[in-house]
Write a protein that holds these residues in place. Structure first.
Motif, PDB file in Angstrom:
ATOM      1  N   TRP A   1      40.956  30.827  41.401  1.00  0.00           N
ATOM      2  CA  TRP A   1      39.902  31.822  41.636  1.00  0.00           C
ATOM      3  C   TRP A   1      40.450  32.973  42.474  1.00  0.00           C
ATOM      4  CZ3 TRP A   1      37.432  33.829  45.943  1.00  0.00           C
ATOM      5  CH2 TRP A   1      36.296  34.589  45.692  1.00  0.00           C
ATOM      6  N   ILE A   2      41.189  32.634  43.531  1.00  0.00           N
ATOM      7  CA  ILE A   2      41.787  33.669  44.374  1.00  0.00           C
ATOM      8  C   ILE A   2      42.725  34.549  43.552  1.00  0.00           C
ATOM      9  CG2 ILE A   2      43.387  34.077  46.300  1.00  0.00           C
ATOM     10  CD1 ILE A   2      42.165  31.485  47.568  1.00  0.00           C
ATOM     11  N   GLU A   3      43.561  33.918  42.743  1.00  0.00           N
ATOM     12  CA  GLU A   3      44.503  34.668  41.899  1.00  0.00           C
ATOM     13  C   GLU A   3      43.766  35.574  40.920  1.00  0.00           C
ATOM     14  OE1 GLU A   3      48.184  35.998  40.840  1.00  0.00           O
ATOM     15  OE2 GLU A   3      47.766  34.551  42.424  1.00  0.00           O
ATOM     16  N   SER A   4      42.665  35.088  40.362  1.00  0.00           N
ATOM     17  CA  SER A   4      41.894  35.908  39.415  1.00  0.00           C
ATOM     18  C   SER A   4      41.268  37.112  40.111  1.00  0.00           C
ATOM     19  CB  SER A   4      40.826  35.074  38.705  1.00  0.00           C
ATOM     20  OG  SER A   4      39.739  34.781  39.570  1.00  0.00           O
ATOM     21  N   ARG A   5      40.840  36.932  41.363  1.00  0.00           N
ATOM     22  CA  ARG A   5      40.281  38.057  42.121  1.00  0.00           C
ATOM     23  C   ARG A   5      41.356  39.093  42.411  1.00  0.00           C
ATOM     24  NH1 ARG A   5      34.805  38.392  42.314  1.00  0.00           N
ATOM     25  NH2 ARG A   5      35.115  39.634  44.159  1.00  0.00           N
TER      26      ARG A   5
ATOM     27  N   SER B   1      41.369  42.898  40.864  1.00  0.00           N
ATOM     28  CA  SER B   1      41.462  44.037  41.769  1.00  0.00           C
ATOM     29  C   SER B   1      42.603  44.975  41.363  1.00  0.00           C
ATOM     30  CB  SER B   1      41.686  43.533  43.201  1.00  0.00           C
ATOM     31  OG  SER B   1      41.864  44.612  44.091  1.00  0.00           O
ATOM     32  N   ARG B   2      43.716  44.388  40.961  1.00  0.00           N
ATOM     33  CA  ARG B   2      44.868  45.196  40.558  1.00  0.00           C
ATOM     34  C   ARG B   2      44.574  45.978  39.276  1.00  0.00           C
ATOM     35  NH1 ARG B   2      45.753  44.177  45.183  1.00  0.00           N
ATOM     36  NH2 ARG B   2      47.505  42.961  45.947  1.00  0.00           N
ATOM     37  N   ARG B   3      43.860  45.350  38.334  1.00  0.00           N
ATOM     38  CA  ARG B   3      43.513  46.025  37.083  1.00  0.00           C
ATOM     39  C   ARG B   3      42.560  47.183  37.317  1.00  0.00           C
ATOM     40  NH1 ARG B   3      43.344  40.710  35.266  1.00  0.00           N
ATOM     41  NH2 ARG B   3      41.083  40.669  35.446  1.00  0.00           N
ATOM     42  N   GLN B   4      41.739  47.084  38.370  1.00  0.00           N
ATOM     43  CA  GLN B   4      40.772  48.128  38.670  1.00  0.00           C
ATOM     44  C   GLN B   4      41.362  49.202  39.561  1.00  0.00           C
ATOM     45  OE1 GLN B   4      37.418  46.137  40.415  1.00  0.00           O
ATOM     46  NE2 GLN B   4      36.984  44.978  38.571  1.00  0.00           N
ATOM     47  N   GLY B   5      42.639  49.140  39.779  1.00  0.00           N
ATOM     48  CA  GLY B   5      43.300  50.144  40.599  1.00  0.00           C
ATOM     49  C   GLY B   5      43.077  49.960  42.087  1.00  0.00           C
ATOM     50  N   GLY B   6      42.831  48.707  42.483  1.00  0.00           N
ATOM     51  CA  GLY B   6      42.666  48.416  43.893  1.00  0.00           C
ATOM     52  C   GLY B   6      41.234  48.419  44.364  1.00  0.00           C
TER      53      GLY B   6
END
Length: 74
Positions: free
Chosen positions: A59-63, A67-72
């Motif tokens: 779950w942490i990794e997916s978050r 976040s990275r895909r959304q540009g932070g």
């Protein structure tokens, strides 16, 4: 049946160990469980629950990935 491989050690974590990792309060976690956006707990007894460590880590990794895909942006 669980999706955890036999080669991966499974550990159960109590909320006191989960909360510092995920940074959300217990009530938010339970709301997210109902929404299907947070790993469900495993009942250990009438008044005791725990979470599968590998599911929390996933779950942490997916978050982080989201976040990275959304540009932070969170």
């Amino acid at each position: 049946m669980t999706n955890i491989s036999h080669t991966q050690q499974s550990r159960l974590l109590r909320w006191k160990d989960v909360q510092p990792r995920v940074g959300i309060c217990r009530s938010q976690a339970h709301a997210m469980i109902q929404e299907g956006t947070f790993p469900a707990s495993v009942k250990l007894g009438a008044r005791a629950s725990a979470w599968v460590e590998s599911e929390i880590n996933d779950w942490i990794e997916s978050r982080i990935n989201a976040s990275r895909r959304q540009g932070g942006a969170a």
